[in-house]
Design a protein around this motif. Sequence first.
Motif, PDB file in Angstrom:
ATOM      1  N   ASP A  96       0.866  -1.180   0.000  1.00 26.12           N
ATOM      2  CA  ASP A  96       0.000   0.000   0.000  1.00 26.12           C
ATOM      3  C   ASP A  96       0.902   1.230   0.000  1.00 26.12           C
ATOM      4  O   ASP A  96       1.522   1.552   1.014  1.00 26.12           O
ATOM      5  N   LEU A  97       1.003   1.899  -1.121  1.00 23.20           N
ATOM      6  CA  LEU A  97       1.895   3.041  -1.247  1.00 23.20           C
ATOM      7  C   LEU A  97       1.392   4.288  -0.531  1.00 23.20           C
ATOM      8  O   LEU A  97       2.158   5.219  -0.312  1.00 23.20           O
ATOM      9  N   SER A  98       0.134   4.293  -0.137  1.00 22.57           N
ATOM     10  CA  SER A  98      -0.394   5.464   0.562  1.00 22.57           C
ATOM     11  C   SER A  98       0.062   5.510   2.020  1.00 22.57           C
ATOM     12  O   SER A  98      -0.034   6.547   2.666  1.00 22.57           O
ATOM     13  N   ILE A  99       0.569   4.387   2.523  1.00 22.44           N
ATOM     14  CA  ILE A  99       1.016   4.358   3.919  1.00 22.44           C
ATOM     15  C   ILE A  99       2.455   3.863   4.080  1.00 22.44           C
ATOM     16  O   ILE A  99       2.921   3.678   5.196  1.00 22.44           O
ATOM     17  N   THR A 100       3.159   3.656   2.984  1.00 24.73           N
ATOM     18  CA  THR A 100       4.520   3.148   3.069  1.00 24.73           C
ATOM     19  C   THR A 100       5.431   4.086   3.858  1.00 24.73           C
ATOM     20  O   THR A 100       5.250   5.307   3.824  1.00 24.73           O
ATOM     21  N   THR A 101       6.382   3.514   4.552  1.00 22.46           N
ATOM     22  CA  THR A 101       7.371   4.310   5.282  1.00 22.46           C
ATOM     23  C   THR A 101       8.698   4.371   4.536  1.00 22.46           C
ATOM     24  O   THR A 101       9.663   4.943   5.045  1.00 22.46           O
ATOM     25  N   LEU A 102       8.736   3.806   3.333  1.00 20.28           N
ATOM     26  CA  LEU A 102       9.965   3.866   2.545  1.00 20.28           C
ATOM     27  C   LEU A 102      10.263   5.301   2.133  1.00 20.28           C
ATOM     28  O   LEU A 102       9.368   6.065   1.765  1.00 20.28           O
ATOM     29  N   SER A 103      11.539   5.657   2.169  1.00 15.51           N
ATOM     30  CA  SER A 103      11.967   6.969   1.682  1.00 15.51           C
ATOM     31  C   SER A 103      11.986   6.952   0.155  1.00 15.51           C
ATOM     32  O   SER A 103      11.894   5.879  -0.471  1.00 15.51           O
ATOM     33  N   GLU A 116       5.137   9.768  -3.566  1.00 15.49           N
ATOM     34  CA  GLU A 116       5.012  10.595  -2.364  1.00 15.49           C
ATOM     35  C   GLU A 116       3.686  11.358  -2.371  1.00 15.49           C
ATOM     36  O   GLU A 116       3.118  11.635  -1.321  1.00 15.49           O
ATOM     37  N   GLU A 117       3.193  11.692  -3.556  1.00 11.75           N
ATOM     38  CA  GLU A 117       1.904  12.377  -3.656  1.00 11.75           C
ATOM     39  C   GLU A 117       0.760  11.467  -3.206  1.00 11.75           C
ATOM     40  O   GLU A 117      -0.241  11.944  -2.683  1.00 11.75           O
ATOM     41  N   LEU A 118       0.911  10.157  -3.396  1.00 14.18           N
ATOM     42  CA  LEU A 118      -0.117   9.220  -2.945  1.00 14.18           C
ATOM     43  C   LEU A 118      -0.219   9.238  -1.424  1.00 14.18           C
ATOM     44  O   LEU A 118      -1.304   9.109  -0.874  1.00 14.18           O
ATOM     45  N   LYS A 119       0.900   9.418  -0.757  1.00 14.90           N
ATOM     46  CA  LYS A 119       0.900   9.529   0.704  1.00 14.90           C
ATOM     47  C   LYS A 119       0.250  10.841   1.132  1.00 14.90           C
ATOM     48  O   LYS A 119      -0.490  10.884   2.098  1.00 14.90           O
ATOM     49  N   ALA A 120       0.515  11.910   0.385  1.00 17.06           N
ATOM     50  CA  ALA A 120      -0.062  13.208   0.715  1.00 17.06           C
ATOM     51  C   ALA A 120      -1.570  13.177   0.571  1.00 17.06           C
ATOM     52  O   ALA A 120      -2.285  13.755   1.384  1.00 17.06           O
TER      53      ALA A 120
END
Length: 81
Positions: free
Chosen positions: A29-36, A71-75
């Motif tokens: 799930d890329l919306s919550i990943t903690t990967l840099s 990163e926009e998916l997380k935002a």
Amino acid sequence: VANGKLIFTRKCTPCHGENGRKMMYGAKDLSITTLSVFDKIQVLSHGRGAMPNFSYELNPTEIRAVARYTEELKAVEAKVN
């Protein structure tokens, strides 16, 4: 980032979905990943688990663009919650 979105749409949505949360075939799930962004570049470049190595299809600039776009998916997820 626009180029990253286009590449993501073409290459990544079958497993990750448009919003990064589809999780097909073990995709994270890329919306919550903690990967840099650096870590995402490494995964895109070398693969991980079922995730293929995209360095044969994408050049380093394109790989960075996809990593930055995710990163926009997380935002977007942060705005929803």
